[in-house]
Write a protein that holds these residues in place. Structure first.
Motif, PDB file in Angstrom:
ATOM      1  N   HIS A 188     123.481 104.355  50.474  1.00 41.37           N
ATOM      2  CA  HIS A 188     124.679 104.516  51.311  1.00 41.37           C
ATOM      3  C   HIS A 188     125.886 104.837  50.443  1.00 41.37           C
ATOM      4  O   HIS A 188     126.689 105.706  50.771  1.00 41.37           O
ATOM      5  N   ARG A 189     126.014 104.162  49.328  1.00 37.19           N
ATOM      6  CA  ARG A 189     127.141 104.383  48.414  1.00 37.19           C
ATOM      7  C   ARG A 189     127.110 105.805  47.860  1.00 37.19           C
ATOM      8  O   ARG A 189     128.145 106.451  47.750  1.00 37.19           O
ATOM      9  N   LYS A 190     125.932 106.294  47.521  1.00 34.24           N
ATOM     10  CA  LYS A 190     125.790 107.652  47.000  1.00 34.24           C
ATOM     11  C   LYS A 190     126.190 108.672  48.057  1.00 34.24           C
ATOM     12  O   LYS A 190     126.853 109.653  47.746  1.00 34.24           O
ATOM     13  N   MET A 212     115.161  95.957  48.287  1.00 29.47           N
ATOM     14  CA  MET A 212     115.338  96.906  49.390  1.00 29.47           C
ATOM     15  C   MET A 212     116.795  96.981  49.837  1.00 29.47           C
ATOM     16  O   MET A 212     117.323  98.072  50.075  1.00 29.47           O
ATOM     17  N   VAL A 213     117.460  95.839  49.938  1.00 35.83           N
ATOM     18  CA  VAL A 213     118.870  95.824  50.333  1.00 35.83           C
ATOM     19  C   VAL A 213     119.714  96.544  49.287  1.00 35.83           C
ATOM     20  O   VAL A 213     120.598  97.339  49.618  1.00 35.83           O
ATOM     21  N   ARG A 214     119.418  96.305  48.017  1.00 36.04           N
ATOM     22  CA  ARG A 214     120.146  96.982  46.946  1.00 36.04           C
ATOM     23  C   ARG A 214     119.905  98.488  46.999  1.00 36.04           C
ATOM     24  O   ARG A 214     120.830  99.282  46.819  1.00 36.04           O
ATOM     25  N   GLY A 215     118.677  98.888  47.245  1.00 32.42           N
ATOM     26  CA  GLY A 215     118.368 100.310  47.349  1.00 32.42           C
ATOM     27  C   GLY A 215     119.101 100.972  48.507  1.00 32.42           C
ATOM     28  O   GLY A 215     119.635 102.076  48.367  1.00 32.42           O
ATOM     29  N   LEU A 216     119.137 100.302  49.646  1.00 39.95           N
ATOM     30  CA  LEU A 216     119.868 100.838  50.799  1.00 39.95           C
ATOM     31  C   LEU A 216     121.358 100.919  50.516  1.00 39.95           C
ATOM     32  O   LEU A 216     122.022 101.886  50.883  1.00 39.95           O
ATOM     33  N   TRP A 217     121.883  99.897  49.830  1.00 32.94           N
ATOM     34  CA  TRP A 217     123.304  99.890  49.485  1.00 32.94           C
ATOM     35  C   TRP A 217     123.625 101.045  48.539  1.00 32.94           C
ATOM     36  O   TRP A 217     124.627 101.746  48.729  1.00 32.94           O
TER      37      TRP A 217
END
Length: 163
Positions: free
Chosen positions: A150-152, A142-147
């Motif tokens: 946000h990066r996108k 989940m943290v990776r997905g949010l990161w």
């Protein structure tokens, strides 16, 4: 999600190694597969695991072993094939949904099976370990997905930043 994260880690770790030297990584991969499967098979073979437990923890462990075997196949395939075909990626993500559901079932069954700690202690404790691993890996994904989201949003060249 624990198995999904392990495959993801194996794939990205193998990409740091040149193709002609990936045999060493396959040995490390086999060690990790063994570390995941041996405790599960050990608990499955224990005579105390077949005792009565109100929750179907033994059935859940069987499902976990089956998914672990599939995960070992994915991790070997992903580390050997370069580039990975899109259809294999799609099946990997479907597998991720299955492991997410299985992790949720493991958590629910384990949290409602406190009485099983006395009758089938090994089975209960392996379920606790699998629950903790599932919760941890779900948080990481989940943290990776949010990161990535946000990066996108920050680096998307199609966004019109002019006013």
């Amino acid at each position: 999600m624990f198995l999904y994260m392990l495959i993801f880690t194996a794939y990205h770790s193998s990409r740091w190694i040149p193709r002609n030297q990936r045999l060493k990584f396959q040995i490390v991969n086999a060690v990790f597969v063994t570390l995941v499967l041996v405790p599960q098979f050990y608990v499955m073979g224990r005579p105390t695991s077949s005792r009565y437990c109100r929750q179907p923890l033994l059935n859940n462990l069987s499902a976990s072993i089956a998914l672990s075997l599939v995960a070992s196949g994915f991790s070997v395939t992903f580390t050997l094939v370069d580039p990975v075909p899109q259809s294999l990626w799609a099946s990997y993500h479907v597998f991720g949904l299955l492991t997410c559901g299985q992790g949720l079932c493991t958590a629910i069954l384990t949290l409602t099976a406190a009485a099983c700690a006395r009758t089938t202690p090994e089975l209960y404790y392996i379920s606790l370990i699998l629950t903790a691993a599932s919760i941890f890996s779900t948080g990481v994904v989940m943290v990776r997905g949010l990161w990535l989201t946000h990066r996108k949003l920050v680096t998307d060249p199609s966004r019109n930043n002019e006013q």
